[in-house]
Design an enzyme around this catalytic site. Sequence first.
Site, PDB file in Angstrom:
ATOM      1  CB  VAL A  28      -3.143 -12.046   5.166  1.00 24.13           C
ATOM      2  CG1 VAL A  28      -2.049 -13.098   5.315  1.00 24.13           C
ATOM      3  CG2 VAL A  28      -4.446 -12.558   5.772  1.00 24.13           C
ATOM      4  N   GLY A  29      -1.324  -9.666   4.155  1.00 31.00           N
ATOM      5  CA  GLY A  29      -0.050  -9.238   3.582  1.00 31.00           C
ATOM      6  C   GLY A  29       0.665  -8.213   4.442  1.00 31.00           C
ATOM      7  N   GLY A  89      -2.441 -12.009  -1.814  1.00 29.28           N
ATOM      8  CA  GLY A  89      -3.681 -12.197  -1.068  1.00 29.28           C
ATOM      9  C   GLY A  89      -4.190 -10.887  -0.512  1.00 29.28           C
ATOM     10  CB  SER A  90      -6.553 -10.211   2.240  1.00 31.40           C
ATOM     11  OG  SER A  90      -5.872 -10.675   3.401  1.00 31.40           O
ATOM     12  CD  GLU A 133      -1.036  -8.548  -6.345  1.00 31.86           C
ATOM     13  OE1 GLU A 133      -1.928  -7.700  -6.115  1.00 31.86           O
ATOM     14  OE2 GLU A 133      -1.271  -9.707  -6.698  1.00 31.86           O
ATOM     15  CD  GLU A 140      -9.621  -5.735  -2.374  1.00 31.50           C
ATOM     16  OE1 GLU A 140      -9.252  -6.064  -3.519  1.00 31.50           O
ATOM     17  OE2 GLU A 140      -8.979  -6.022  -1.343  1.00 31.50           O
ATOM     18  CE  LYS A 191      -2.129 -21.545   3.035  1.00 29.94           C
ATOM     19  NZ  LYS A 191      -3.426 -21.973   2.417  1.00 29.94           N
ATOM     20  CB  CYS A 210      -5.761  -8.076  -6.535  1.00 25.84           C
ATOM     21  SG  CYS A 210      -4.659  -8.593  -7.863  1.00 25.84           S
TER      22      CYS A 210
END
Length: 512
Positions: free
Chosen positions: A235-236, A231-232, A254, A394, A179, A288
Amino acid sequence: MSQTADADLHRHYIGGEWSDGAGEETFDSENPATGETLASFRRGTEDDVDRALAAAEDAEDEWRELSYIDRAEYLWDIYHELRDRTDELGRVVTKECGKEISEGRADVIEAYHMVEWAAGNARHPHGDVVPSEIASKDAYMRRKPRGVVGCVTPWNFPVAIPFWHMAVALVEGNTVVWKPAEQTPWCGQIIAEMFEDAGIPDGVFNMVQGFGDAGAAITEDERVDTVLFTGSAEVGLEIASKVGGEPGKLAACEMGGKNGIVIAEDADLDIAVHSAVMSSFKTTGQRCVSSERLIIHEDVYDEFKERFVEVAEKVTVGDPLEEGTFMGPAIEAEHVEKIHKHNELARKEGANVLVDRADLDADEIPDGHEDGYWVGPFVYETEYDSDLRSLQEECFGPHVALIEYSGDMDRAIEIHNDTDYGLAGAVISEDYRKIHQFRDDAEIGLAYANLPCIGAEVHLPFGGVKSSGNGYPSAREVIEAVTERTAFTLNNSKDIEMAQGLSADITTQDDD
């Protein structure tokens, strides 16, 4: 090839076919520099993900039975297309995610570097011969694909990171359901067309366009053996927590960072300013690995501040397609609002604002770009306090804190490590002892010396520690995430002899 249902609506790629999908909803890709619509896409549903996973599962056995070299041949076709179309695709990256044109091209170059590494690695040795305690035994390690790999990738590297995930996974014999980020579906569309053009077998590569619900459907499905996510942290960490409770399933995540640069008292300030500007403002701070904390020794603090502020006040924000632009727009309106909130938080926590270009003047915005998502540098100084949210959370934007420290490198590293994140960082010093101390003691996965803390190379490890992830998503390391290891031992003798002195004698009641 027919990838659209009509002239304007792009579709999913499932089981070797372009599909309208089960849902009726659509969404648009926007140019963040102008606000204009670039293309429209079908929004994926759980049913679409289900079909994609079924296709990937069906293709699994046939794909893994091919040799490494045969699997890599499909990737070589994509490698050449990426190289041939670098300038064209670089403009697409810039139009869709807003980073300036040299970064758009670099995104594509990074992608074909990763494909080159993965495809080339197919002809390199795999596994290890391991000495056995027993002279008559051979022992070695071999790898086999885990199965179906679910990939969820971000918008800020919309071509490079998908190939970081998928190139290695595919060459190692896995099938993929991917996705792309909902902000950069056009890049996803082009990548899917490349896989189709390469003739990859049906079901080996599948793409479902959509939002977080589609991503969750991929990562949470029991048919997915490995999740590769970039991603963030929010979510990770949710993905890692859920996957961690499923036996046999693995998540390689990551995530973000609150990255710092330590500028020692003996730093070359030309290098320090250059590195800090690159680290803080390149990609509009939307990497990131971008640096939001500059930790500066008191002996050089005033001079560094003066020089850094001078550049931050003048750095070019403009049309990302123009070669002279240093910073393009933010990705979307919601992200501009988020950046403003972080800037306001710093003010509320007592920061002394040095540069505030967050709301750009009208004459700084290029003609015809008034509807873009513009934001400029925000620089402040603050006394170090572990409880300040502005030093812990962040922002993911051009939002930079200057922190003065006194004492030795121990103190600088203490401040540097005081965050839940641990992705990237840099030290600027002419003393190799300080450099090595930072290398050894900084709690990060990516350490740089006398350089910006951005600029990954695909053959080096990429990933962090703590809330920044587990360090898998890169060349050699991602192999660990998408393969299982089998330790194989063969006895070449007619007798059985065991390690550790374990007796191999079998006694029976008849021996009494």
